[in-house]
Design a protein around this motif. Structure first.
Motif, short mmCIF file in Angstrom:
data_model
loop_
_atom_site.label_atom_id
_atom_site.label_comp_id
_atom_site.label_asym_id
_atom_site.label_seq_id
_atom_site.Cartn_x
_atom_site.Cartn_y
_atom_site.Cartn_z
N ASP A 12 0.89 -1.19 0.20
CA ASP A 12 0.12 0.00 0.08
C ASP A 12 0.91 1.21 0.01
N LEU A 13 0.38 2.13 -0.92
CA LEU A 13 1.40 3.25 -1.12
C LEU A 13 0.55 4.77 -0.55
N VAL A 14 1.04 5.47 -0.04
CA VAL A 14 0.62 6.80 0.37
C VAL A 14 1.42 7.99 0.19
N GLY A 15 1.15 8.82 -0.85
CA GLY A 15 2.12 9.80 -1.42
C GLY A 15 1.38 11.21 -1.19
N HIS A 16 2.17 11.97 -0.80
CA HIS A 16 1.77 13.33 -0.38
C HIS A 16 2.38 14.47 -1.36
N SER A 17 1.69 15.25 -1.86
CA SER A 17 2.18 16.40 -2.87
C SER A 17 3.19 15.78 -3.93
N ARG A 18 4.44 15.87 -3.94
CA ARG A 18 5.20 15.29 -4.97
C ARG A 18 5.01 13.87 -4.84
N GLY A 19 5.02 13.40 -3.69
CA GLY A 19 5.06 12.05 -3.40
C GLY A 19 3.77 11.48 -4.16
N GLY A 20 2.73 12.28 -3.92
CA GLY A 20 1.34 11.90 -4.69
C GLY A 20 1.55 11.57 -6.13
N HIS A 21 2.45 12.67 -6.76
CA HIS A 21 2.56 12.68 -8.31
C HIS A 21 3.50 11.25 -8.54
N ILE A 22 4.38 10.93 -7.69
CA ILE A 22 5.36 9.67 -7.86
C ILE A 22 4.22 8.53 -7.83
#
Length: 274
Positions: free
Chosen positions: A94-104
């Motif tokens: 499971d992956l949670v990405g925020h901001s730049r991490g969300g784009h990734i």
């Protein structure tokens, strides 16, 4: 802190909690000026149910990068996260990405859906192609636009606090940087030179066909008080990613997991358990 050698770079990460026997690792990917410490406010609640792996992207803390080199690219960070997940040898995560991490996270789901079980995108950063632009966008700055080059130029000129005020206030409102406590201010300072790399990172816009092709079960989260482009992107993507769910954290802005950690965790954990 531990490290994994990925694509010729030692990626630092925190590995916390054990989780239930049948639950996959929960990988956390930070945004611009963040690192594995970004998620400190939510590590406790999340790790009660999951093995939580919080990573630092290439050129972020604990490295103190000077901005020299040409490997700070969005495509490189995506490849690094893919390689990192593969080296965990745990199957789909499971992956949670925020901001730049969300784009990734979006790009990982696009390129390697076999590596993901579920995906959480907290106000993913970037731009929308014209076909995805809503007719009436809410007013407010788009921090991924002209503020990044302007802040980077201030960094080159030695005005670190000025650059941070320009960037942070552009996201969460004027005066935000001045009100931040010492610990989050230092975290942002530790990663300030990554803004130099972000100017020419060659980040591609989100395309309508890309969003429609995502098959990983996805939750998109937004702060109830976020303004400008960041309040638009996640809503638009949610309309086009098949079966996407949404959650709004009232009374928060872009760093919603710091401003309301328990509410953020509740939304994430409920989605992961569904």
């Amino acid at each position: 802190m531990q490290t994994l050698a990925v694509n010729g770079y030692d990626m630092a990460y925190l590995d916390i909690g054990r989780g239930m026997a049948d639950s996959p690792p929960l990988v956390l990917v930070h945004g611009t000026l963040g690192d594995f410490r970004t998620w400190n406010a939510v590590l406790g609640p999340l790790s009660k149910r999951h093995r939580v792996v919080s990573l630092s992207l290439r050129r972020f803390f604990p490295e103190h990068w000077d901005g020299v080199g040409n490997d700070y690219r969005m495509a490189q960070h995506v490849d690094d996260v893919i390689g990192f997940i593969e080296k965990l040898h745990s199957g789909p995560v499971d992956l949670v990405g925020h901001s730049r991490g969300g784009h990734i996270g979006f790009r990982v789901a696009q390129a390697r859906p076999d590596l993901l079980r579920r995906l959480v995108l907290a106000e993913p950063g970037g731009d929308l192609e014209p076909a995805l632009q809503p007719a009436n966008s809410p007013p407010g700055p788009v921090p991924a636009g002209p503020r990044v080059p302007a802040a980077a130029e201030m960094v080159r000129n030695g005005d670190i606090d000025g650059a941070l005020a320009l960037f942070v206030d552009g996201i969460d409102g004027e005066g935000t940087w001045a009100r931040l406590p010492a610990v989050p201010r230092q975290l942002l300072r530790d990663n300030i030179f990554t803004l130099l790399g972000q100017v020419d990172e060659n980040r591609k816009p989100f395309l309508k066909g890309e969003a429609e092709a995502i098959r990983t079960p996805t939750l998109l989260i937004g702060g109830g008080d976020t303004k400008g482009g960041l309040s638009v992107i996640w809503r638009v993507l949610a309309e086009h990613i098949p079966g996407a769910r949404t959650a709004i954290i009232p009374g928060t802005r872009h760093w919603m997991f710091e401003q309301a950690p328990q509410e953020f965790c509740d939304a994430v954990l409920d989605f992961l358990a569904a």
